[in-house]
Design a protein around this motif. Sequence first.
Motif, PDB file in Angstrom:
ATOM      1  N   PHE A  74       1.026   3.433  -8.399  1.00  0.00           N
ATOM      2  CA  PHE A  74       0.360   3.016  -7.167  1.00  0.00           C
ATOM      3  C   PHE A  74       0.039   4.229  -6.284  1.00  0.00           C
ATOM      4  CE2 PHE A  74       0.659   1.161  -2.756  1.00  0.00           C
ATOM      5  CZ  PHE A  74      -0.538   0.484  -2.806  1.00  0.00           C
ATOM      6  N   ASP A 115     -12.975  -9.649 -14.061  1.00  0.00           N
ATOM      7  CA  ASP A 115     -13.452 -10.143 -12.778  1.00  0.00           C
ATOM      8  C   ASP A 115     -14.396  -9.194 -12.061  1.00  0.00           C
ATOM      9  OD1 ASP A 115     -11.011  -8.574 -12.585  1.00  0.00           O
ATOM     10  OD2 ASP A 115     -11.263  -8.820 -10.422  1.00  0.00           O
ATOM     11  N   GLU A 138      -3.490  -2.845  -5.927  1.00  0.00           N
ATOM     12  CA  GLU A 138      -2.180  -3.335  -6.385  1.00  0.00           C
ATOM     13  C   GLU A 138      -2.347  -4.597  -7.215  1.00  0.00           C
ATOM     14  OE1 GLU A 138       1.163  -5.306  -7.095  1.00  0.00           O
ATOM     15  OE2 GLU A 138       0.208  -6.134  -5.319  1.00  0.00           O
ATOM     16  N   LEU A 139      -3.162  -5.530  -6.725  1.00  0.00           N
ATOM     17  CA  LEU A 139      -3.348  -6.762  -7.479  1.00  0.00           C
ATOM     18  C   LEU A 139      -4.353  -6.568  -8.615  1.00  0.00           C
ATOM     19  CD1 LEU A 139      -3.314  -9.378  -4.583  1.00  0.00           C
ATOM     20  CD2 LEU A 139      -1.615  -9.091  -6.384  1.00  0.00           C
ATOM     21  N   GLY A 140      -5.230  -5.548  -8.478  1.00  0.00           N
ATOM     22  CA  GLY A 140      -6.198  -5.282  -9.542  1.00  0.00           C
ATOM     23  C   GLY A 140      -7.265  -6.349  -9.632  1.00  0.00           C
ATOM     24  N   TYR A 141      -7.670  -6.874  -8.501  1.00  0.00           N
ATOM     25  CA  TYR A 141      -8.680  -7.924  -8.470  1.00  0.00           C
ATOM     26  C   TYR A 141      -9.593  -7.676  -7.273  1.00  0.00           C
ATOM     27  CZ  TYR A 141     -10.050 -12.428 -10.443  1.00  0.00           C
ATOM     28  OH  TYR A 141     -10.708 -13.423 -11.117  1.00  0.00           O
ATOM     29  N   ARG A 163       4.211 -16.918  -6.051  1.00  0.00           N
ATOM     30  CA  ARG A 163       2.913 -17.492  -6.374  1.00  0.00           C
ATOM     31  C   ARG A 163       2.274 -16.758  -7.548  1.00  0.00           C
ATOM     32  NH1 ARG A 163       1.000 -20.594  -2.187  1.00  0.00           N
ATOM     33  NH2 ARG A 163      -0.292 -21.491  -3.818  1.00  0.00           N
ATOM     34  N   ARG A 164       2.753 -15.543  -7.822  1.00  0.00           N
ATOM     35  CA  ARG A 164       2.199 -14.781  -8.947  1.00  0.00           C
ATOM     36  C   ARG A 164       3.046 -15.139 -10.160  1.00  0.00           C
ATOM     37  NH1 ARG A 164       0.999  -8.373  -8.236  1.00  0.00           N
ATOM     38  NH2 ARG A 164      -0.472  -8.124  -9.952  1.00  0.00           N
ATOM     39  N   HIS A 165       2.557 -16.128 -10.897  1.00  0.00           N
ATOM     40  CA  HIS A 165       3.367 -16.658 -11.985  1.00  0.00           C
ATOM     41  C   HIS A 165       3.610 -15.619 -13.069  1.00  0.00           C
ATOM     42  CE1 HIS A 165       5.192 -19.304 -14.771  1.00  0.00           C
ATOM     43  NE2 HIS A 165       4.162 -19.346 -15.588  1.00  0.00           N
ATOM     44  N   LYS A 166       2.538 -14.853 -13.400  1.00  0.00           N
ATOM     45  CA  LYS A 166       2.674 -13.850 -14.462  1.00  0.00           C
ATOM     46  C   LYS A 166       3.288 -12.582 -13.869  1.00  0.00           C
ATOM     47  CE  LYS A 166      -1.514 -15.762 -16.430  1.00  0.00           C
ATOM     48  NZ  LYS A 166      -2.985 -15.673 -16.362  1.00  0.00           N
ATOM     49  N   LYS A 178       6.178   0.849 -10.879  1.00  0.00           N
ATOM     50  CA  LYS A 178       5.050   0.356 -10.086  1.00  0.00           C
ATOM     51  C   LYS A 178       4.620   1.386  -9.036  1.00  0.00           C
ATOM     52  CE  LYS A 178       2.318  -2.957  -8.488  1.00  0.00           C
ATOM     53  NZ  LYS A 178       1.412  -3.743  -9.328  1.00  0.00           N
ATOM     54  N   ARG A 213      -7.790   0.097 -12.155  1.00  0.00           N
ATOM     55  CA  ARG A 213      -6.768  -0.627 -11.396  1.00  0.00           C
ATOM     56  C   ARG A 213      -5.457   0.144 -11.559  1.00  0.00           C
ATOM     57  NH1 ARG A 213      -6.295  -5.964 -14.432  1.00  0.00           N
ATOM     58  NH2 ARG A 213      -5.987  -4.395 -16.045  1.00  0.00           N
ATOM     59  N   VAL A 214      -4.499  -0.136 -10.693  1.00  0.00           N
ATOM     60  CA  VAL A 214      -3.169   0.479 -10.861  1.00  0.00           C
ATOM     61  C   VAL A 214      -2.640   0.138 -12.254  1.00  0.00           C
ATOM     62  CG1 VAL A 214      -0.775   0.435 -10.069  1.00  0.00           C
ATOM     63  CG2 VAL A 214      -2.629   0.462  -8.399  1.00  0.00           C
ATOM     64  N   GLN A 215      -2.922  -1.077 -12.692  1.00  0.00           N
ATOM     65  CA  GLN A 215      -2.427  -1.545 -13.992  1.00  0.00           C
ATOM     66  C   GLN A 215      -3.019  -0.752 -15.147  1.00  0.00           C
ATOM     67  OE1 GLN A 215      -3.523  -3.368 -11.498  1.00  0.00           O
ATOM     68  NE2 GLN A 215      -2.031  -4.949 -11.027  1.00  0.00           N
ATOM     69  N   PRO A 257      -1.801 -16.383  -0.847  1.00  0.00           N
ATOM     70  CA  PRO A 257      -2.470 -16.629  -2.132  1.00  0.00           C
ATOM     71  C   PRO A 257      -3.409 -17.850  -2.087  1.00  0.00           C
ATOM     72  CG  PRO A 257      -0.159 -16.120  -2.477  1.00  0.00           C
ATOM     73  CD  PRO A 257      -0.341 -16.260  -0.996  1.00  0.00           C
ATOM     74  N   ASP A 258      -3.224 -18.725  -1.114  1.00  0.00           N
ATOM     75  CA  ASP A 258      -4.119 -19.874  -0.999  1.00  0.00           C
ATOM     76  C   ASP A 258      -5.548 -19.456  -0.681  1.00  0.00           C
ATOM     77  OD1 ASP A 258      -2.070 -21.719  -1.481  1.00  0.00           O
ATOM     78  OD2 ASP A 258      -1.416 -21.590   0.614  1.00  0.00           O
ATOM     79  N   ALA A 294      -6.397 -18.688 -11.074  1.00  0.00           N
ATOM     80  CA  ALA A 294      -6.132 -18.869 -12.508  1.00  0.00           C
ATOM     81  C   ALA A 294      -5.658 -17.551 -13.123  1.00  0.00           C
ATOM     82  CB  ALA A 294      -7.406 -19.355 -13.207  1.00  0.00           C
ATOM     83  N   HIS A 295      -6.260 -16.440 -12.682  1.00  0.00           N
ATOM     84  CA  HIS A 295      -5.892 -15.121 -13.218  1.00  0.00           C
ATOM     85  C   HIS A 295      -4.418 -14.812 -12.955  1.00  0.00           C
ATOM     86  CE1 HIS A 295      -6.432 -10.884 -14.302  1.00  0.00           C
ATOM     87  NE2 HIS A 295      -5.722 -10.596 -13.221  1.00  0.00           N
ATOM     88  N   PHE A 296      -3.956 -15.132 -11.754  1.00  0.00           N
ATOM     89  CA  PHE A 296      -2.571 -14.795 -11.390  1.00  0.00           C
ATOM     90  C   PHE A 296      -1.593 -15.927 -11.684  1.00  0.00           C
ATOM     91  CE2 PHE A 296      -5.029 -11.897  -8.720  1.00  0.00           C
ATOM     92  CZ  PHE A 296      -4.413 -10.704  -9.069  1.00  0.00           C
ATOM     93  N   GLY A 297      -2.133 -17.053 -12.136  1.00  0.00           N
ATOM     94  CA  GLY A 297      -1.246 -18.185 -12.401  1.00  0.00           C
ATOM     95  C   GLY A 297      -0.789 -18.887 -11.140  1.00  0.00           C
ATOM     96  N   VAL A 298      -1.513 -18.674 -10.043  1.00  0.00           N
ATOM     97  CA  VAL A 298      -1.138 -19.356  -8.793  1.00  0.00           C
ATOM     98  C   VAL A 298      -1.417 -20.846  -8.944  1.00  0.00           C
ATOM     99  CG1 VAL A 298      -1.719 -19.629  -6.341  1.00  0.00           C
ATOM    100  CG2 VAL A 298      -1.555 -17.355  -7.350  1.00  0.00           C
ATOM    101  N   GLY A 299      -0.404 -21.664  -8.692  1.00  0.00           N
ATOM    102  CA  GLY A 299      -0.582 -23.113  -8.756  1.00  0.00           C
ATOM    103  C   GLY A 299      -0.409 -23.675 -10.139  1.00  0.00           C
ATOM    104  N   THR A 300      -0.013 -22.818 -11.124  1.00  0.00           N
ATOM    105  CA  THR A 300       0.160 -23.340 -12.476  1.00  0.00           C
ATOM    106  C   THR A 300       1.585 -23.831 -12.709  1.00  0.00           C
ATOM    107  OG1 THR A 300       0.721 -21.154 -13.304  1.00  0.00           O
ATOM    108  CG2 THR A 300      -1.583 -21.830 -13.465  1.00  0.00           C
ATOM    109  N   ARG A 301       2.457 -23.647 -11.726  1.00  0.00           N
ATOM    110  CA  ARG A 301       3.821 -24.170 -11.847  1.00  0.00           C
ATOM    111  C   ARG A 301       4.242 -24.682 -10.491  1.00  0.00           C
ATOM    112  NH1 ARG A 301       8.165 -20.075 -10.784  1.00  0.00           N
ATOM    113  NH2 ARG A 301       9.281 -21.023 -12.471  1.00  0.00           N
TER     114      ARG A 301
END
Lengths: 456, 109
Positions: A345, A434, B20-23, A281-284, A341, A363-365, B87-88, B96-103
């Motif tokens: 972390f 964000d 970890e996700l930074g959000y 689900r994490r496209h990027k 990673k 952030r970790v990033q 992720p839902d 949108a930030h993570f690209g969830v649902g963009t593909r």
Amino acid sequence: MFGSVISRWTMPHFWAAIAFFVAAQVAMVIGVAYPNESFFAPATLAMVHLLTIGWLTVLMLGALHQFLPVITAQTMVAGTSALVSLLAILGGLGGMEAGFLALGGFLPQQAIAGLPIGGSLVFGGLILATVVLGKILWRTRPLPFSARFVAVGLIFLLVTAVMGILMGCVFAHPELVPWSEALTKGFRLHLMAGLIGWFTLTAMGVSYRLLSMFTLAPEERGAVGTVVFVLSAGGLAVAWLLGLADAVGINVPGETVAIAAVFVGIALYLFDMVRLYRARRRHKLELNTAMAAPALVAFALCLLGGTYMVLADGDDRFIGPLAYLFIFGWLSGLGLSQLYKIIPFLTWLERYGSLLGKQAVPRVQDLIDERRDRPWFTLYFAAVALGALFGALDWTELWRIAIAGHLVATLMILRALLLARRPLSPAGVKPHADVPLGQRNFGLSGLPYPHGGTIP
Amino acid sequence: MSDDIVRSVKEALKEVLDPELGYNVVDLGLVYDVDVEDGHARILLTTTTKGCPATAFIRDGVETRAASVPGITAADVTMTWEPPWSPDCMSDEAKAHFGVGTRRTAGER
């Protein structure tokens, strides 16, 4: 309370492991070991054990001390026993290295005793680590999917170590054991248990959990995952036992079928990894998950090479380059990419975890710079690919240049990991869209932190 | 009044990150519920995965940040992993930030 603990000795495991990884590559580049020297040359054996015990085993044990509780959702982590285990492994490895160097005439012959003695010390350290990790697994029964691979991997770790000690005895007291037979048959079983049983099964289990977590892919692997486990772990256990029977003179047919089952299991695992990435689900992708992909490709190439060797009736012309691709492409590639990673972390947890909710934290990033470091990962995998190609063509000097290429890449990745450990001042916290960073501490100055000290 | 203070708490919790996700935990959907009664905030929280090593830090951070909101005198955080996070649960911005649902994903076929 779930998942609230940090394994304090994991980071020392990682630094020690990386140091051995660098040392082994230096030995290859300067030409004192394989590929300049033969596969069985004492200096090569010294280098190989720097890689397999010093780098890969220490890396995996360090990672398991932190992430087995994550995989099993347990709070239990190793305390001081992880340090004792690490010190025993490092001390024992030192003895083994002395033994190998003595075999090659670099040290007095008496130092050959370092092989069984050092090996026994390493074994003691491994038992200690296995007991700690085994207790976590025992408390988690029935084991979650990915933990089953780790459980079988730990059994093979001990099997590998026992066989290594026996072979060390062969080296130290050749008059006691028929030399060539024990060396060839024991060597094959030692490799099978170590490379596939311990490293690969464990890496498969951990990668299932971590890569699904990092990519936000479904963890449930369904029937495919079950078949992967049964064929790879079960097939390997059968193949190893049949190989052992053969080594002691009992000929039971079926080893080739069992090895074929392992190969099919690994092929299904690779197919399942493609499914996992496609279902993410994490496209990027972040750099660590993007760079796990070339490691998986290297694993697939090794599988093809291994299949060719079996089909070509044991044609082992390419075994050196294949072993190189397996260790540097698959295992080390996966390890390095995930360290990218895991170290930031863990650094975040140590440095900034207790500040969460009280002041702006990175952030970790923010602790790493993927744009800066991506070329080094690219260089690493490109150099390994070229090295394997040059090795297959028997172009040894070019192969060593390729190894120098991934040594440079490793050092630059190490630099990135060290930079991630630098304290980051609040001014260095990058704003991210964000989260309104606002004031540094929400008017809480002087109040106590939950973990000790006061808020500045 | 109660709705306003719940909104204030949620807004404040946007300053707490999942490392970890930074959000932030609110837009990630990790905050399952916020209830405020007589200045006492009760928050139902999850993590992206059971066994996450950052769990205690996230819980403490949420508790501290909620307690610092004007009008809140105490905050309690309860962790839950039922239902499991997915992720839902994310806000549209986070998706949108993570690209969830963009593909198209395998699960959506």
